[in-house]
Design a protein around this motif. Structure first.
Motif, PDB file in Angstrom:
ATOM      1  N   PHE A 227      21.880 -39.234  17.600  1.00 60.47           N
ATOM      2  CA  PHE A 227      22.145 -37.715  18.137  1.00 60.47           C
ATOM      3  C   PHE A 227      22.207 -36.499  16.979  1.00 60.47           C
ATOM      4  O   PHE A 227      21.854 -35.573  17.370  1.00 60.47           O
ATOM      5  CB  PHE A 227      23.290 -37.822  18.806  1.00 60.47           C
TER       6      PHE A 227
ATOM      7  N   PHE B 236      22.127 -32.244  25.668  1.00 59.93           N
ATOM      8  CA  PHE B 236      21.505 -32.744  26.959  1.00 59.93           C
ATOM      9  C   PHE B 236      22.431 -32.151  28.203  1.00 59.93           C
ATOM     10  O   PHE B 236      23.650 -32.221  27.935  1.00 59.93           O
ATOM     11  CB  PHE B 236      21.708 -34.255  26.980  1.00 59.93           C
TER      12      PHE B 236
ATOM     13  N   ASP C 152      23.672 -37.411  30.639  1.00 63.45           N
ATOM     14  CA  ASP C 152      23.656 -38.680  30.254  1.00 63.45           C
ATOM     15  C   ASP C 152      23.366 -39.546  31.484  1.00 63.45           C
ATOM     16  O   ASP C 152      24.572 -39.536  32.492  1.00 63.45           O
ATOM     17  CB  ASP C 152      24.546 -39.052  29.297  1.00 63.45           C
TER      18      ASP C 152
ATOM     19  N   ILE D 185      28.213 -38.617  22.415  1.00 68.29           N
ATOM     20  CA  ILE D 185      26.723 -38.165  23.180  1.00 68.29           C
ATOM     21  C   ILE D 185      26.858 -36.758  23.561  1.00 68.29           C
ATOM     22  O   ILE D 185      27.777 -36.499  24.498  1.00 68.29           O
ATOM     23  CB  ILE D 185      26.290 -39.379  24.356  1.00 68.29           C
TER      24      ILE D 185
ATOM     25  N   ALA E  30      26.354 -34.595  25.786  1.00 66.95           N
ATOM     26  CA  ALA E  30      25.832 -34.401  27.011  1.00 66.95           C
ATOM     27  C   ALA E  30      26.813 -33.405  27.874  1.00 66.95           C
ATOM     28  O   ALA E  30      27.975 -33.866  27.799  1.00 66.95           O
ATOM     29  CB  ALA E  30      25.401 -35.582  27.902  1.00 66.95           C
TER      30      ALA E  30
ATOM     31  N   TRP F 100      19.628 -37.530  28.685  1.00 68.65           N
ATOM     32  CA  TRP F 100      19.618 -38.705  27.596  1.00 68.65           C
ATOM     33  C   TRP F 100      19.669 -40.061  28.553  1.00 68.65           C
ATOM     34  O   TRP F 100      20.421 -39.894  29.484  1.00 68.65           O
ATOM     35  CB  TRP F 100      20.754 -38.519  27.040  1.00 68.65           C
TER      36      TRP F 100
ATOM     37  N   ASN G 123      19.603 -43.904  27.914  1.00 68.68           N
ATOM     38  CA  ASN G 123      19.530 -45.429  27.349  1.00 68.68           C
ATOM     39  C   ASN G 123      19.905 -46.236  28.443  1.00 68.68           C
ATOM     40  O   ASN G 123      21.192 -46.522  28.779  1.00 68.68           O
ATOM     41  CB  ASN G 123      20.674 -45.207  26.256  1.00 68.68           C
TER      42      ASN G 123
ATOM     43  N   GLY H 143      13.376 -34.983  28.970  1.00 71.06           N
ATOM     44  CA  GLY H 143      14.652 -35.573  28.354  1.00 71.06           C
ATOM     45  C   GLY H 143      14.086 -36.445  27.121  1.00 71.06           C
ATOM     46  O   GLY H 143      12.957 -36.429  26.610  1.00 71.06           O
TER      47      GLY H 143
ATOM     48  N   ASN I  34      12.072 -31.169  23.874  1.00 72.15           N
ATOM     49  CA  ASN I  34      12.480 -32.727  23.346  1.00 72.15           C
ATOM     50  C   ASN I  34      11.404 -33.301  22.508  1.00 72.15           C
ATOM     51  O   ASN I  34      11.956 -33.955  21.491  1.00 72.15           O
ATOM     52  CB  ASN I  34      12.706 -33.467  24.719  1.00 72.15           C
TER      53      ASN I  34
END
Length: 177
Positions: A45, A52, A55, A66, A68, A88, A90, A109, A164
Motif C-alpha cells: 500500500f 481506496f 476494501d 489498508i 480504505a 481494493w 484481496n 480498483g 489505478n
C-alpha cells in the motif's frame, strides 16, 4: 460481542465451498485454522500510494493499514453490495471466482490474486485489466507478524481504471503488462 462469536462458529456456504468467518483482526485469540487468514503487507500500500473507497474483502473491522474509507467483511457480504468508487480486493483464495467476476464488472480498483490455472484466472487475463507480477511476498497476520513462508505461488496486482493503472505503473513494485 457475543453475536460476533456466534457468527464465528457458523459455517457459511459460498458457491460449492464452505468457509469460516475471518475474524483475526481484533480477535487474535481465536484460531480457526483457515488459510484465508493472512493479509497484504503494508509495503504494498505504501508503494501504491492509493486511497481506496472500499476494501471489499476485509475482516470485520477492516485492516488498519489498508487505506480504505469503508470495508465490507464476510458479515456484510461484499458480493451482495454495490461497489462504488475505487476498490481494493484481496479475495479469499479458497473461492476467488465470484469476486473476480464482480471486480471485472466494476472496472475500478486494484486486486491482489495468486497465480492459478482456474477459469477465474483465464477470465481475468482476458479482461482489459493491467497486470503486475509481484516478487515473492510474505503475507502478514493481524499482528503484522509475517507468515511462516512466502506464498508458494507468485501473486499479481491487477488494476482496472486509468488512475489505478497509473498508480500500479508508478509503484516501483515491478514491470507492468
Amino acid at each position: 460481542m457475543p453475536y460476533v462469536y456466534e457468527l464465528w462458529n457458523t459455517w457459511y456456504r459460498t458457491d460449492r465451498n464452505y468457509m469460516k468467518l475471518d475474524l483475526d483482526i481484533g480477535h487474535d485469540l481465536i484460531d480457526h485454522g483457515t488459510s484465508d487468514d493472512y493479509y497484504t503487507p503494508p509495503n504494498i500500500f505504501e508503494a501504491l500510494d492509493v486511497e481506496f473507497d472500499i476494501d471489499v474483502c476485509a475482516p470485520p473491522g477492516g485492516v488498519p493499514w489498508i487505506p480504505a474509507k469503508r470495508h465490507y467483511s464476510v458479515i456484510e457480504d461484499g458480493l451482495s453490495h454495490d461497489w462504488i468508487g475505487k476498490v481494493w480486493m484481496n479475495p479469499p483464495y479458497s473461492n476467488p471466482k465470484p469476486w473476480v467476476n464482480k471486480f471485472i464488472e466494476h472496472n475500478n480498483g486494484i486486486a491482489l490474486v495468486p497465480t492459478s490455472t482456474g477459469q477465474w484466472m483465464i477470465t481475468f487475463w482476458a479482461s482489459l485489466a493491467t497486470w503486475l507480477m509481484l516478487p515473492p511476498i510474505k503475507f502478514v497476520k493481524s499482528d503484522l507478524q509475517p507468515a511462516k513462508a512466502n506464498m508458494p505461488l507468485r501473486c499479481w496486482l491487477i488494476a482496472m481504471g486509468k488512475e489505478n493503472v497509473d498508480k500500479l505503473k508508478d509503484s516501483g513494485l515491478g514491470q507492468v503488462r
